[in-house]
Design a protein around this motif. Structure first.
Motif, PDB file in Angstrom:
ATOM      1  N   VAL A  24       6.440 -35.084  29.446  1.00 18.85           N
ATOM      2  CA  VAL A  24       6.871 -35.609  28.153  1.00 18.85           C
ATOM      3  C   VAL A  24       7.928 -34.713  27.524  1.00 18.85           C
ATOM      4  CG1 VAL A  24       4.651 -36.743  27.754  1.00 18.85           C
ATOM      5  CG2 VAL A  24       5.013 -34.423  26.879  1.00 18.85           C
ATOM      6  N   THR A  57       0.901 -39.756  25.366  1.00 15.83           N
ATOM      7  CA  THR A  57       1.401 -40.647  26.419  1.00 15.83           C
ATOM      8  C   THR A  57       1.021 -42.113  26.206  1.00 15.83           C
ATOM      9  OG1 THR A  57      -0.529 -40.537  27.896  1.00 15.83           O
ATOM     10  CG2 THR A  57       1.086 -38.736  28.037  1.00 15.83           C
ATOM     11  N   PHE A  98       3.197 -46.362  26.953  1.00 13.45           N
ATOM     12  CA  PHE A  98       3.820 -45.312  26.147  1.00 13.45           C
ATOM     13  C   PHE A  98       4.631 -45.916  25.016  1.00 13.45           C
ATOM     14  CE2 PHE A  98       7.666 -42.749  25.306  1.00 13.45           C
ATOM     15  CZ  PHE A  98       7.053 -41.666  24.694  1.00 13.45           C
ATOM     16  N   LEU A 107       8.739 -40.282  27.922  1.00  9.99           N
ATOM     17  CA  LEU A 107       7.781 -39.976  28.985  1.00  9.99           C
ATOM     18  C   LEU A 107       8.409 -40.350  30.314  1.00  9.99           C
ATOM     19  CD1 LEU A 107       3.993 -40.637  29.213  1.00  9.99           C
ATOM     20  CD2 LEU A 107       5.485 -41.497  31.020  1.00  9.99           C
TER      21      LEU A 107
END
Length: 315
Positions: A24, A57, A98, A107
């Protein structure tokens, strides 16, 4: 300051043996990292890892082995310097989507070598390398020491029937929240009331019965330790995540013997009431194949009793 995170992984898009891991981007720091964050008050380390994965996430996950723990110093809001410890777990992705947010704007799902090249922190690279070493096709046995049941000398009845105390029931409730983070699919217990009561709530939630394991009680184990060790390996021979509840005079010897035999270094083998050992095994079908066809221990880590369940009640 304590924090937790995870190497979140999923099967690659080709459906083969390869995996992808989630990396991330945090705009506040302009860095690429694994999902991680500080523990909330009263939160366990595994719960924080799973929560941070979800928040950063958008994916729920099933935790696996503990991968690593790194220590470094950070500057607090007041300008002081504080020590920070971050524990990383393996985490298999489940459902999720996400959505960019204030903490994470991007992400990426990447093969481990590409993820390794992108990560900005050595401690997180260490966690990813450990996942690569262990692999993802493991059986993790959740070996639980039964919760508090008072002192043996204070119980006048059959010791097999000595029940949990109120503090022990609090510990069992805490385990009912903690253990599902690791995705258990079956429940086993030494045939002692206190051992069964410790994991019965988890079995009830899963709608499964508790299978008695006489070889993992004190009397059964010490009458033939080799048979007890073989029984635990047999439970690890199948895919999945079994919960096994046992006793304080069994667990340290069992864990230490497994670790010494299979070459897993351990400094100490604590076993407080209501604690859990995460014992991860590589099954014989997975390379490298063991010469005798039995699963091999590849990782072992200790989870102390959840702090929320700690009381002054006697052991």
């Amino acid at each position: 300051m304590r924090a937790a995170g995870a190497v979140l992984w999923r099967t690659g898009p080709d459906g083969g043996d390869g995996i992808e891991v989630a990396v991330v981007h945090r705009p506040r720091y302009d860095d690429w990292s694994l999902p991680k964050g500080k523990l909330d008050p009263g939160e366990t380390v595994p719960a924080a890892a799973a929560r941070e994965v979800a928040e950063e996430t958008g994916f729920s996950c099933v935790l696996g082995p503990r991968l690593s723990r790194c220590h470094y110093q950070v500057q607090t809001g007041s300008g002081a310097v504080a020590d920070k410890a971050v524990t990383y777990f393996s985490a298999r992705a489940r459902d999720g989507v996400f959505q960019p947010n204030e903490e994470v704007d991007t992400l990426r799902w990447l093969a481990p070598p590409a993820a390794r090249a992108l990560l900005d922190y050595a401690g997180e690279i260490e966690a990813l390398d450990e996942l690569s070493r262990l692999g993802t096709d493991l059986t993790t046995v959740l070996l639980v020491r039964h919760a508090k049941a008072g002192k043996r000398e204070h119980w006048r009845g059959d010791d097999d029937l000595r029940p949990l105390t109120p503090a022990g029931n609090q510990q069992a409730d805490a385990l009912r929240t903690l253990l599902p983070l690791f995705g258990p699919d079956r429940v086993h217990s030494a045939p002692r009331l206190r051992c069964v009561q410790t994991v019965q709530p988890i079995a009830d939630d899963m709608d499964v019965s508790v299978t008695h394991e006489p070889l993992l009680s004190e009397e059964g184990y010490w009458s033939d330790p080799d048979a007890g060790l073989a029984r635990l390996r047999a439970l690890a021979a199948d895919a999945g995540t079994p919960v096994v509840s046992s006793q304080g005079k069994v667990i340290p010897h069992l864990v230490r013997t497994l670790a010494e035999h299979d070459g897993v270094p351990l400094d100490d083998v604590p076993s407080k009431k209501g604690s859990v050992w995460l014992l991860s095994f590589r099954r014989p079908a997975i390379e490298p194949v063991s010469t005798d066809g039995i699963p091999r221990l590849v990782a072992a880590s200790y989870l102390p009793p959840p702090a929320a369940a700690a009381t002054s009640d006697t052991e």
